[in-house]
Design a protein around this motif. Structure first.
Motif, PDB file in Angstrom:
ATOM      1  N   ILE A 101     -16.354 110.365  42.103  1.00 28.43           N
ATOM      2  CA  ILE A 101     -17.365 111.344  42.484  1.00 28.43           C
ATOM      3  C   ILE A 101     -18.029 111.969  41.262  1.00 28.43           C
ATOM      4  CG2 ILE A 101     -17.701 113.592  43.600  1.00 28.43           C
ATOM      5  CD1 ILE A 101     -15.552 112.761  45.615  1.00 28.43           C
ATOM      6  N   LYS A 103     -18.035 110.861  37.952  1.00 25.09           N
ATOM      7  CA  LYS A 103     -18.519 110.014  36.863  1.00 25.09           C
ATOM      8  C   LYS A 103     -19.525 108.952  37.284  1.00 25.09           C
ATOM      9  CE  LYS A 103     -15.713 111.997  33.900  1.00 25.09           C
ATOM     10  NZ  LYS A 103     -16.226 112.831  32.772  1.00 25.09           N
ATOM     11  N   TYR A 104     -19.678 108.707  38.592  1.00 29.69           N
ATOM     12  CA  TYR A 104     -20.536 107.600  39.023  1.00 29.69           C
ATOM     13  C   TYR A 104     -21.496 108.072  40.106  1.00 29.69           C
ATOM     14  CZ  TYR A 104     -17.115 104.690  36.607  1.00 29.69           C
ATOM     15  OH  TYR A 104     -16.301 104.132  35.652  1.00 29.69           O
ATOM     16  N   GLU A 105     -22.584 107.350  40.243  1.00 29.68           N
ATOM     17  CA  GLU A 105     -23.552 107.551  41.310  1.00 29.68           C
ATOM     18  C   GLU A 105     -23.541 106.313  42.200  1.00 29.68           C
ATOM     19  OE1 GLU A 105     -25.217 110.206  42.007  1.00 29.68           O
ATOM     20  OE2 GLU A 105     -24.594 111.369  40.238  1.00 29.68           O
ATOM     21  N   PHE A 106     -23.362 106.505  43.504  1.00 26.43           N
ATOM     22  CA  PHE A 106     -23.286 105.379  44.425  1.00 26.43           C
ATOM     23  C   PHE A 106     -23.662 105.866  45.820  1.00 26.43           C
ATOM     24  CE2 PHE A 106     -19.196 107.419  43.938  1.00 26.43           C
ATOM     25  CZ  PHE A 106     -18.784 107.652  45.241  1.00 26.43           C
ATOM     26  N   PRO A 107     -24.102 104.980  46.691  1.00 22.81           N
ATOM     27  CA  PRO A 107     -24.428 105.374  48.067  1.00 22.81           C
ATOM     28  C   PRO A 107     -23.172 105.864  48.794  1.00 22.81           C
ATOM     29  CG  PRO A 107     -25.384 103.241  47.531  1.00 22.81           C
ATOM     30  CD  PRO A 107     -24.456 103.576  46.405  1.00 22.81           C
ATOM     31  N   LYS A 109     -21.851 108.921  48.313  1.00 27.75           N
ATOM     32  CA  LYS A 109     -21.095 109.863  47.486  1.00 27.75           C
ATOM     33  C   LYS A 109     -20.906 111.205  48.199  1.00 27.75           C
ATOM     34  CE  LYS A 109     -21.251 112.084  42.942  1.00 27.75           C
ATOM     35  NZ  LYS A 109     -21.967 112.157  41.636  1.00 27.75           N
ATOM     36  N   ALA A 110     -21.942 111.707  48.840  1.00 25.55           N
ATOM     37  CA  ALA A 110     -21.838 112.970  49.575  1.00 25.55           C
ATOM     38  C   ALA A 110     -20.859 112.852  50.734  1.00 25.55           C
ATOM     39  CB  ALA A 110     -23.219 113.397  50.080  1.00 25.55           C
ATOM     40  N   THR A 113     -17.341 113.033  49.366  1.00 29.64           N
ATOM     41  CA  THR A 113     -17.003 114.417  49.039  1.00 29.64           C
ATOM     42  C   THR A 113     -16.636 115.199  50.295  1.00 29.64           C
ATOM     43  OG1 THR A 113     -18.564 114.305  47.186  1.00 29.64           O
ATOM     44  CG2 THR A 113     -17.811 116.481  47.859  1.00 29.64           C
ATOM     45  N   GLN A 180     -17.126 117.052  36.262  1.00 33.29           N
ATOM     46  CA  GLN A 180     -18.574 117.220  36.279  1.00 33.29           C
ATOM     47  C   GLN A 180     -19.046 118.109  35.131  1.00 33.29           C
ATOM     48  OE1 GLN A 180     -19.222 118.696  40.252  1.00 33.29           O
ATOM     49  NE2 GLN A 180     -19.573 116.648  41.095  1.00 33.29           N
ATOM     50  N   ASN A 184     -20.477 112.765  31.019  1.00 28.51           N
ATOM     51  CA  ASN A 184     -20.130 111.369  30.772  1.00 28.51           C
ATOM     52  C   ASN A 184     -20.342 110.935  29.324  1.00 28.51           C
ATOM     53  OD1 ASN A 184     -19.655 111.149  33.538  1.00 28.51           O
ATOM     54  ND2 ASN A 184     -21.747 110.462  33.954  1.00 28.51           N
TER      55      ASN A 184
END
Length: 313
Positions: A101, A103-107, A109-110, A113, A180, A184
């Motif tokens: 959550i 360190k990365y961005e991906f579909p 993600k919300a 969480t 967060q 990074n």
């Protein structure tokens, strides 16, 4: 002519106004402190003292006898076993979820969480009922489990699963804001220098989150040992087999064995005090490390040695 304030006097007036705006009268400060102390005494210190007083009311011999009963020892062993399994599982899952959550961005993600926060919004009793509906005799997987002679509900696996569910968010929620805030940059620098993903995690990410990770593990362990609602639903209250310490305290108290009930409860209170002491130690060491790093003087470039100076002909 109007007097012109000098910069120094202007600063002094501004500081005085700020202090006046943020400082309450003495009676207000002392009243708030007294109210906070009274609240802590009535709702924290007094109940804790009552537990130990009731546990020792009939003497030390009765106290030790209550703790040496086979059912009490079984409850103590099961409590520690549950924490010993649930905390490492949540350690792995929590670190993995926080790492993904933060360190990365991906579909999705919300959505991930939200799933991490789900046990905070679901009642522990409802969490226990979920496992009964899934693994009970009339549940979705009940016939298949019975056909293969696998017992989950009213057994140790069900207690562990329920405990893992209610304690899952503690480690992840401690690490996500910390990761967060760190960003990074260090991980990207390590990857640019040729480090693999695992090398980056073990040598860069993990040292940076060690204090937050320890804090989350402490909170997770405390909740795992004291969980009642979810465990009560899936345990079956079988004495000597599926009763943890909180369930054993309830059974003893319902049977009017107050001395034995408060004896086991005092052991839970001691575990809470030990957890609080460890938590305070971790916070103190973390604060000392931050202060030490802040007090370090900035590095200065070393002066060139005489031999490195160019010689004139």
């Amino acid at each position: 002519m109007s007097a012109v304030l000098k910069p120094s006097s202007t600063t002094a007036v501004t500081a005085k106004v700020q202090r006046a705006g943020t400082t309450e009268p003495a009676w207000v400060r002392w009243s708030l402190i007294a109210l906070a102390l009274c609240f802590m005494f009535l709702f924290l210190v007094l109940p804790l003292a009552a537990v130990f007083t009731e546990a020792l009311r009939k003497g030390v011999d009765v106290y030790w006898q209550a703790l040496q009963e086979p059912d009490a020892w079984s409850a103590i062993r099961l409590t520690f076993l549950t924490a010993l399994v649930a905390v490492p599982l949540n350690l792995v899952f929590g670190v993995a979820a926080a790492w993904a959550i933060a360190k990365y961005e991906f579909p999705g993600k919300a959505f991930l969480t939200t799933l991490v926060d789900l046990p905070f919004s679901v009642s522990p009793v409802v969490a226990g009922l979920i496992y009964v509906l899934m693994f009970g005799a009339q549940g979705w997987f009940g016939p298949w489990l019975q056909a293969h002679d696998i017992q989950i509900i009213f057994a140790v696996p069900g207690i562990v699963l329920a405990t893992v569910f209610v304690t899952f968010p503690f480690i992840a929620r401690e690490l996500i804001p910390l990761m967060q805030a760190q960003g990074n940059d260090e991980e990207q620098a390590a990857i640019v220098l040729g480090a693999t993903v695992w090398q980056t995690f073990w040598h860069v990410t993990l040292p940076n989150i060690q204090w937050g990770l320890m804090y989350g593990v402490i909170l997770c362990n405390a909740r795992a040992m004291g969980e009642f609602g979810a465990v009560s639903v899936v345990s079956g209250h079988i004495r000597g087999q599926t009763n943890t310490m909180p369930l054993h305290v309830e059974i003893l108290y319902n049977e009017y064995q107050s001395a034995a009930a408060f004896a086991v409860a005092s052991l839970l209170a001691l575990l809470a005090l030990v957890t609080l002491a460890i938590k305070s130690t971790v916070e103190w060491r973390h604060a000392r490390e931050l202060k030490a790093s802040a007090d370090l003087p900035p590095e200065r470039p070393s002066a060139p040695s005489p031999s490195s100076k160019s010689t004139q002909p």
